[in-house]
Write a protein that holds these residues in place. Structure first.
Motif, PDB file in Angstrom:
ATOM      1  N   ALA A  21      52.272  43.437  46.020  1.00 42.88           N
ATOM      2  CA  ALA A  21      52.185  44.693  45.713  1.00 42.88           C
ATOM      3  C   ALA A  21      51.615  45.118  44.299  1.00 42.88           C
ATOM      4  O   ALA A  21      50.868  45.875  44.073  1.00 42.88           O
ATOM      5  N   GLU A  22      51.772  43.993  43.385  1.00 42.42           N
ATOM      6  CA  GLU A  22      51.123  44.101  42.125  1.00 42.42           C
ATOM      7  C   GLU A  22      50.739  42.737  41.860  1.00 42.42           C
ATOM      8  O   GLU A  22      51.201  41.713  41.906  1.00 42.42           O
ATOM      9  N   VAL A  23      49.677  42.466  40.982  1.00 41.12           N
ATOM     10  CA  VAL A  23      48.788  41.312  40.470  1.00 41.12           C
ATOM     11  C   VAL A  23      48.828  41.550  39.041  1.00 41.12           C
ATOM     12  O   VAL A  23      47.901  42.525  38.666  1.00 41.12           O
ATOM     13  N   SER A  24      49.175  40.753  38.223  1.00 40.13           N
ATOM     14  CA  SER A  24      49.088  40.675  36.798  1.00 40.13           C
ATOM     15  C   SER A  24      48.026  39.289  36.588  1.00 40.13           C
ATOM     16  O   SER A  24      48.506  38.270  37.462  1.00 40.13           O
ATOM     17  N   VAL A  25      47.417  39.118  35.514  1.00 46.51           N
ATOM     18  CA  VAL A  25      46.428  37.944  35.509  1.00 46.51           C
ATOM     19  C   VAL A  25      46.721  37.330  34.026  1.00 46.51           C
ATOM     20  O   VAL A  25      47.010  38.067  32.867  1.00 46.51           O
ATOM     21  N   VAL A  26      47.020  36.149  34.015  1.00 43.00           N
ATOM     22  CA  VAL A  26      47.296  35.238  32.616  1.00 43.00           C
ATOM     23  C   VAL A  26      46.180  34.309  32.414  1.00 43.00           C
ATOM     24  O   VAL A  26      46.212  33.556  33.438  1.00 43.00           O
ATOM     25  N   GLY A  27      45.704  34.082  31.270  1.00 44.98           N
ATOM     26  CA  GLY A  27      44.626  32.892  31.319  1.00 44.98           C
ATOM     27  C   GLY A  27      44.726  32.458  29.826  1.00 44.98           C
ATOM     28  O   GLY A  27      44.825  32.976  29.008  1.00 44.98           O
ATOM     29  N   LEU A  28      44.326  30.936  29.971  1.00 44.52           N
ATOM     30  CA  LEU A  28      44.357  30.454  28.523  1.00 44.52           C
ATOM     31  C   LEU A  28      42.809  29.892  28.340  1.00 44.52           C
ATOM     32  O   LEU A  28      42.077  29.382  29.320  1.00 44.52           O
ATOM     33  N   LEU A  36      40.267  38.806  31.153  1.00 46.68           N
ATOM     34  CA  LEU A  36      40.209  40.134  30.498  1.00 46.68           C
ATOM     35  C   LEU A  36      38.953  40.704  31.300  1.00 46.68           C
ATOM     36  O   LEU A  36      38.790  41.742  31.552  1.00 46.68           O
ATOM     37  N   LYS A  37      38.001  39.790  31.702  1.00 53.35           N
ATOM     38  CA  LYS A  37      36.855  40.436  32.758  1.00 53.35           C
ATOM     39  C   LYS A  37      37.437  40.944  34.147  1.00 53.35           C
ATOM     40  O   LYS A  37      37.140  41.989  34.477  1.00 53.35           O
ATOM     41  N   LEU A  38      38.412  40.199  34.543  1.00 55.33           N
ATOM     42  CA  LEU A  38      38.796  40.776  35.806  1.00 55.33           C
ATOM     43  C   LEU A  38      39.748  41.938  35.656  1.00 55.33           C
ATOM     44  O   LEU A  38      39.645  42.953  36.422  1.00 55.33           O
ATOM     45  N   ALA A  39      40.470  42.095  34.382  1.00 53.66           N
ATOM     46  CA  ALA A  39      41.321  43.293  34.209  1.00 53.66           C
ATOM     47  C   ALA A  39      40.343  44.507  33.992  1.00 53.66           C
ATOM     48  O   ALA A  39      40.896  45.870  33.907  1.00 53.66           O
ATOM     49  N   ALA A  40      38.945  44.187  33.615  1.00 57.91           N
ATOM     50  CA  ALA A  40      38.004  45.251  33.267  1.00 57.91           C
ATOM     51  C   ALA A  40      37.565  45.888  34.516  1.00 57.91           C
ATOM     52  O   ALA A  40      37.130  46.979  34.689  1.00 57.91           O
ATOM     53  N   GLU A  41      37.510  44.851  35.339  1.00 56.82           N
ATOM     54  CA  GLU A  41      36.858  45.185  36.853  1.00 56.82           C
ATOM     55  C   GLU A  41      37.621  45.347  38.013  1.00 56.82           C
ATOM     56  O   GLU A  41      37.169  45.888  39.027  1.00 56.82           O
ATOM     57  N   GLU A  42      38.853  44.894  37.974  1.00 51.62           N
ATOM     58  CA  GLU A  42      39.704  45.003  39.462  1.00 51.62           C
ATOM     59  C   GLU A  42      40.921  45.739  38.850  1.00 51.62           C
ATOM     60  O   GLU A  42      41.476  45.623  37.735  1.00 51.62           O
ATOM     61  N   PRO A  43      42.184  46.195  39.763  1.00 51.36           N
ATOM     62  CA  PRO A  43      42.949  46.828  39.786  1.00 51.36           C
ATOM     63  C   PRO A  43      44.261  46.068  39.386  1.00 51.36           C
ATOM     64  O   PRO A  43      45.130  45.839  40.246  1.00 51.36           O
ATOM     65  N   VAL A  44      44.357  45.272  38.390  1.00 52.66           N
ATOM     66  CA  VAL A  44      45.483  44.547  37.994  1.00 52.66           C
ATOM     67  C   VAL A  44      46.507  45.305  37.272  1.00 52.66           C
ATOM     68  O   VAL A  44      46.186  46.256  36.718  1.00 52.66           O
ATOM     69  N   GLU A  45      47.717  44.776  37.142  1.00 48.07           N
ATOM     70  CA  GLU A  45      48.595  45.642  36.536  1.00 48.07           C
ATOM     71  C   GLU A  45      48.649  45.524  35.003  1.00 48.07           C
ATOM     72  O   GLU A  45      48.794  45.947  34.349  1.00 48.07           O
ATOM     73  N   LYS A  46      48.622  44.109  34.713  1.00 53.04           N
ATOM     74  CA  LYS A  46      48.806  43.793  33.166  1.00 53.04           C
ATOM     75  C   LYS A  46      47.783  42.489  32.967  1.00 53.04           C
ATOM     76  O   LYS A  46      47.538  41.664  34.140  1.00 53.04           O
ATOM     77  N   VAL A  47      47.435  42.009  31.924  1.00 54.38           N
ATOM     78  CA  VAL A  47      46.561  40.959  31.350  1.00 54.38           C
ATOM     79  C   VAL A  47      47.144  40.368  30.202  1.00 54.38           C
ATOM     80  O   VAL A  47      47.690  41.091  29.250  1.00 54.38           O
ATOM     81  N   VAL A  48      47.165  39.018  30.196  1.00 56.50           N
ATOM     82  CA  VAL A  48      47.604  38.221  29.276  1.00 56.50           C
ATOM     83  C   VAL A  48      46.513  37.164  28.802  1.00 56.50           C
ATOM     84  O   VAL A  48      46.035  36.395  29.760  1.00 56.50           O
ATOM     85  N   ALA A  49      45.902  37.137  27.647  1.00 58.97           N
ATOM     86  CA  ALA A  49      44.788  36.419  27.194  1.00 58.97           C
ATOM     87  C   ALA A  49      45.511  35.502  26.075  1.00 58.97           C
ATOM     88  O   ALA A  49      45.708  36.091  25.127  1.00 58.97           O
ATOM     89  N   VAL A 109      32.018  39.494  28.189  1.00 55.75           N
ATOM     90  CA  VAL A 109      33.225  39.921  28.157  1.00 55.75           C
ATOM     91  C   VAL A 109      33.651  41.054  26.990  1.00 55.75           C
ATOM     92  O   VAL A 109      34.403  41.952  27.337  1.00 55.75           O
ATOM     93  N   MET A 110      33.309  40.758  25.832  1.00 53.88           N
ATOM     94  CA  MET A 110      33.254  41.631  24.904  1.00 53.88           C
ATOM     95  C   MET A 110      32.959  42.838  24.939  1.00 53.88           C
ATOM     96  O   MET A 110      33.533  44.049  24.872  1.00 53.88           O
ATOM     97  N   ALA A 111      31.543  43.083  25.896  1.00 55.67           N
ATOM     98  CA  ALA A 111      31.247  44.254  26.154  1.00 55.67           C
ATOM     99  C   ALA A 111      31.956  45.189  27.374  1.00 55.67           C
ATOM    100  O   ALA A 111      32.019  46.399  27.244  1.00 55.67           O
ATOM    101  N   LEU A 112      32.870  44.294  27.969  1.00 53.27           N
ATOM    102  CA  LEU A 112      33.579  45.006  29.060  1.00 53.27           C
ATOM    103  C   LEU A 112      35.143  45.392  28.314  1.00 53.27           C
ATOM    104  O   LEU A 112      35.911  46.095  29.285  1.00 53.27           O
TER     105      LEU A 112
END
Length: 184
Positions: A21-28, A36-49, A109-112
């Motif tokens: 139902a929801e997808v959040s994204v976490v990346g190291l 962060l790029k995914l969070a700018a372009e797709e409907p994620v719930e939350k992002v952790v970088a 990514v910075m531009a997004l």
């Protein structure tokens, strides 16, 4: 190349979107940039970088566009982590062509970042020697999110998920992912 890595991220996101139902994204590290790029372009719930590279300590990166044609790898500093070796992957050298590709991804990514509107958590160590700590502040300042925060670590290196503050990292990520804001 970073576009191939991002394609894999998109594939994973689309698989999860079909069953969750929801997808959040976490990346190291580079994964943080891709998150962060995914969070700018797709409907994620939350992002952790975490430890996302925007500014890098190594002055040799200036020469990278040329050096990648002369050398395939450079030696990598290794750090011993107090964790079960089953949970770690260590390598003693860094391939230069993928590193050059990552540097190209940083600008994209910075531009997004102003397009990232979902809640965001940025985690960065002040004492690491790979990514300059200012990277976290630059990301934070450019994010379009109303709900954003930075967690600063004081003792960890670049791989914060394995270093001595890892339990703090895990707890912060879990808390961030499960909490709801009043206006969400």
């Amino acid at each position: 190349r970073w576009k191939h890595w991002y394609g894999a991220v998109l594939d994973g996101f689309n698989l999860l979107r079909d069953i969750c139902a929801e997808v959040s994204v976490v990346g190291l590290s580079m994964g943080g940039l891709l998150a962060l790029k995914l969070a700018a372009e797709e409907p994620v719930e939350k992002v952790v970088a975490m430890s996302a590279p925007v500014q890098i300590f190594d002055k040799r990166v200036t020469w990278l566009p040329l050096c990648k044609y002369v050398r395939a790898y450079i030696p990598k500093r290794r750090k011993h982590y107090d964790v079960d070796p089953e949970y770690t992957v260590n390598y003693d050298r860094m391939p230069l062509k993928p590193l050059d590709s990552m540097l190209k991804a940083i600008g994209k990514v910075m531009a997004l970042l102003p397009s990232v509107q979902v809640p965001a958590l940025i985690i960065q160590s002040r004492s690491e020697h790979t990514v300059r700590p200012e990277s976290a502040q630059l990301i934070y300042d450019q994010l379009g999110s109303k709900h954003k925060e930075i967690l600063w670590l004081e003792k960890s290196g670049h791989i914060i998920t394995l270093d001595e503050e890892r339990e703090q990292v895990f707890a912060a990520v879990e808390k961030f992912l499960v909490e709801r804001k009043d206006d969400e």
